[in-house]
Scaffold this motif. Structure first.
Motif, short mmCIF file in Angstrom:
data_model
loop_
_atom_site.label_atom_id
_atom_site.label_comp_id
_atom_site.label_asym_id
_atom_site.label_seq_id
_atom_site.Cartn_x
_atom_site.Cartn_y
_atom_site.Cartn_z
N MET A 182 0.92 -1.16 -0.07
CA MET A 182 0.08 0.01 0.04
C MET A 182 0.74 1.16 -0.05
O MET A 182 0.56 2.49 -0.50
CB MET A 182 -0.99 0.08 1.27
CG MET A 182 -1.61 -1.25 1.49
SD MET A 182 -2.46 -1.97 -0.10
CE MET A 182 -3.40 -0.72 -0.55
N VAL A 183 2.15 1.20 0.51
CA VAL A 183 2.97 2.46 0.45
C VAL A 183 3.21 2.58 -0.89
O VAL A 183 3.39 3.71 -1.33
CB VAL A 183 4.12 2.05 1.34
CG1 VAL A 183 5.11 3.26 1.27
CG2 VAL A 183 3.60 1.92 2.97
N GLY A 184 3.79 1.67 -1.85
CA GLY A 184 4.11 1.56 -2.90
C GLY A 184 2.98 2.09 -3.79
O GLY A 184 3.06 2.98 -4.76
N ARG A 191 -2.08 9.45 -3.19
CA ARG A 191 -3.14 9.28 -2.30
C ARG A 191 -2.90 7.72 -1.75
O ARG A 191 -2.43 6.98 -2.22
CB ARG A 191 -4.49 9.62 -2.87
CG ARG A 191 -4.62 8.72 -3.99
CD ARG A 191 -6.13 9.11 -4.48
NE ARG A 191 -6.29 8.22 -5.57
CZ ARG A 191 -7.05 6.86 -5.65
NH1 ARG A 191 -7.16 6.49 -4.42
NH2 ARG A 191 -7.30 6.22 -6.63
N TRP A 192 -3.60 7.68 -0.50
CA TRP A 192 -3.86 6.28 0.03
C TRP A 192 -4.96 5.65 -0.96
O TRP A 192 -6.00 6.11 -1.48
CB TRP A 192 -4.46 6.26 1.14
CG TRP A 192 -3.62 7.23 2.25
CD1 TRP A 192 -4.14 8.37 2.99
CD2 TRP A 192 -2.54 7.05 2.74
NE1 TRP A 192 -3.15 8.89 3.74
CE2 TRP A 192 -2.12 8.08 3.66
CE3 TRP A 192 -1.28 6.12 2.27
CZ2 TRP A 192 -0.58 8.12 3.90
CZ3 TRP A 192 -0.11 6.25 3.06
CH2 TRP A 192 0.12 7.45 3.63
N LEU A 287 -3.52 2.46 4.52
CA LEU A 287 -2.01 3.00 4.88
C LEU A 287 -0.99 2.16 4.70
O LEU A 287 0.11 2.15 3.96
CB LEU A 287 -1.97 3.63 6.21
CG LEU A 287 -0.73 3.97 6.76
CD1 LEU A 287 -0.15 5.17 6.19
CD2 LEU A 287 -1.15 4.57 8.33
N GLN A 288 -1.08 0.95 5.59
CA GLN A 288 -0.03 0.02 5.40
C GLN A 288 -0.39 -1.33 5.71
O GLN A 288 -1.25 -1.65 6.72
CB GLN A 288 1.19 0.42 6.35
CG GLN A 288 2.25 -0.46 6.27
CD GLN A 288 3.44 0.21 7.15
OE1 GLN A 288 3.74 1.29 7.15
NE2 GLN A 288 4.14 -0.73 7.95
N ARG A 289 0.20 -2.41 5.06
CA ARG A 289 -0.28 -3.90 5.42
C ARG A 289 0.49 -4.24 6.81
O ARG A 289 1.84 -4.02 6.98
CB ARG A 289 0.38 -4.92 4.36
CG ARG A 289 -0.41 -6.14 4.62
CD ARG A 289 -0.03 -7.14 3.28
NE ARG A 289 -0.75 -8.33 3.18
CZ ARG A 289 -0.41 -9.36 2.98
NH1 ARG A 289 0.86 -9.64 2.79
NH2 ARG A 289 -1.21 -10.72 3.02
N LEU A 290 -0.05 -4.87 7.71
CA LEU A 290 0.36 -5.19 9.12
C LEU A 290 0.83 -6.69 9.00
O LEU A 290 1.94 -7.11 9.20
CB LEU A 290 -0.47 -4.97 10.24
CG LEU A 290 -1.27 -3.62 10.41
CD1 LEU A 290 -2.14 -3.41 11.50
CD2 LEU A 290 0.24 -2.55 10.76
N LEU A 316 0.52 3.88 13.60
CA LEU A 316 1.11 4.40 12.04
C LEU A 316 -0.39 5.36 11.83
O LEU A 316 0.35 6.38 11.01
CB LEU A 316 0.67 2.98 11.17
CG LEU A 316 1.77 1.78 11.49
CD1 LEU A 316 1.22 0.64 10.60
CD2 LEU A 316 3.32 2.57 10.63
N THR A 317 -1.53 5.10 12.01
CA THR A 317 -2.36 6.38 11.71
C THR A 317 -2.06 7.56 12.26
O THR A 317 -2.18 8.67 11.74
CB THR A 317 -3.79 5.87 11.65
OG1 THR A 317 -4.02 5.51 12.99
CG2 THR A 317 -4.14 4.90 10.75
#
Length: 326
Positions: A182-184, A191-192, A287-290, A316-317
């Protein structure tokens, strides 16, 4: 919130821009960096000519009509896409309802009916690989010839690349989403990544475990991230006057611990117990995979993992801004 601009949908109309305009043409699924780069060139052309910029696009994606088995997953809902196009610089958004009739238009008829008759285009900005008309028979060279007869010139824009020379394309971003990066994906989208839908009742398993979730009915054609648990946000009434952006831990996939088989997108809003979301239209921003979606040996192990997920999502958020950097 992006500016609200006129959005016109349907068949060609008689001279909707009597003073002329600059036109950018494309599907613009996701309105990613490559699309924004092209629209910026259109914006510059419009400003140079002292004309409005009209973004001409299509809904549904043309492949859903001509080759439905090859149609890609959508990187943005129709409403989200129009908001992003306005944010990118459009003064008006013209959406061609792409159906069988539209698919049969020859390149010459497309240019005559939409670019000349409808929009009165004076400059048309397209990507260097642009194709149009029945069976994609038209290319940028043909468009330039048609423009010479129709009173518009054509500007071809090269494909936008990153620092490594790799092209920013919708297919590249879909691959990042499908891999859970998701960051890439956010870097390419500027945007997200977002999916949307109405909150529907689920099996209430999360509520029984002390972690109630909003079960979002995401359309089948949406581009969903890889199965797993993510940090992100649940946005209530995302296109209303006052959207409510709530930090969340998000689950994508089936609950393997309890032998779930239905693929779901569920968001647990952090530190809130006062929400009633059934029937509300929401967006989920990733936002990001956990971690991956895995089966635990017991409910206790699942609860421990969920507590860790929530702590990670909270950290993270709270550290993230409203939009990704870069």
């Amino acid at each position: 919130m992006s500016a609200i601009v006129p959005v016109i949908t349907g068949p060609p109309r008689p001279v909707s821009q009597p003073g002329g305009c600059a036109v950018c043409i494309g599907v613009f699924d996701g309105v990613h960096r490559g699309h924004r780069w092209m629209i910026a060139q259109g914006r510059a052309a419009a400003d140079q000519l002292g004309l409005p910029l009209v973004v001409l696009t299509f809904d549904p994606h043309p492949l859903q009509v001509v080759r439905p088995q090859s149609a890609p997953r959508a990187l943005a809902s129709p409403t989200h896409r129009t908001r992003l196009l306005a944010e990118a610089g459009a003064d008006e958004i013209r959406i061609i309802t792409f159906d069988r009739t539209a698919s049969l238009l020859s390149p010459a008829d497309f240019a005559d009916e939409y670019l000349v008759g409808d929009l009165g285009a004076r400059r048309v900005v397209v990507g260097e690989n642009f194709r149009f008309g029945h069976r994609a028979a038209g290319d940028t060279s043909m468009l330039a010839v048609l423009g010479a007869d129709g009173g518009f010139d054509v500007e071809r824009v090269g494909l936008h690349t990153d620092a490594d020379g790799e092209i920013w394309s919708s297919s590249r971003i879909r691959a990042l989403v499908a891999a859970g990066d998701m960051v890439g994906a956010a870097h390419g989208l500027h945007r997200w990544h977002r999916v949307e839908g109405v909150v529907e009742p689920g099996d209430r398993r999360g509520r029984e475990l002390g972690y109630p979730t909003a079960n979002v009915d995401v359309p089948r054609r949406s581009c969903r991230p890889a199965d797993g648990v993510y940090a992100g946000w649940l946005v209530v009434d995302p296109y209303g006057a006052a959207p409510d952006r709530l930090p969340a831990a998000i689950s994508v996939g089936a609950n393997r611990t309890f032998d779930g088989v239905e693929h779901r997108v569920e968001a647990h809003v952090l530190d809130r117990t006062d929400l009633y979301l059934y029937g509300k239209y929401v967006a989920v921003d990733f936002l990001q995979r956990l971690r991956a979606m895995i089966a635990f040996d017991s409910a206790a192990e699942l609860l421990a993992a969920m507590a860790a997920d929530i702590d990670a999502a909270r950290n993270l958020t709270s550290a993230a801004g409203a939009a990704p950097a870069g």
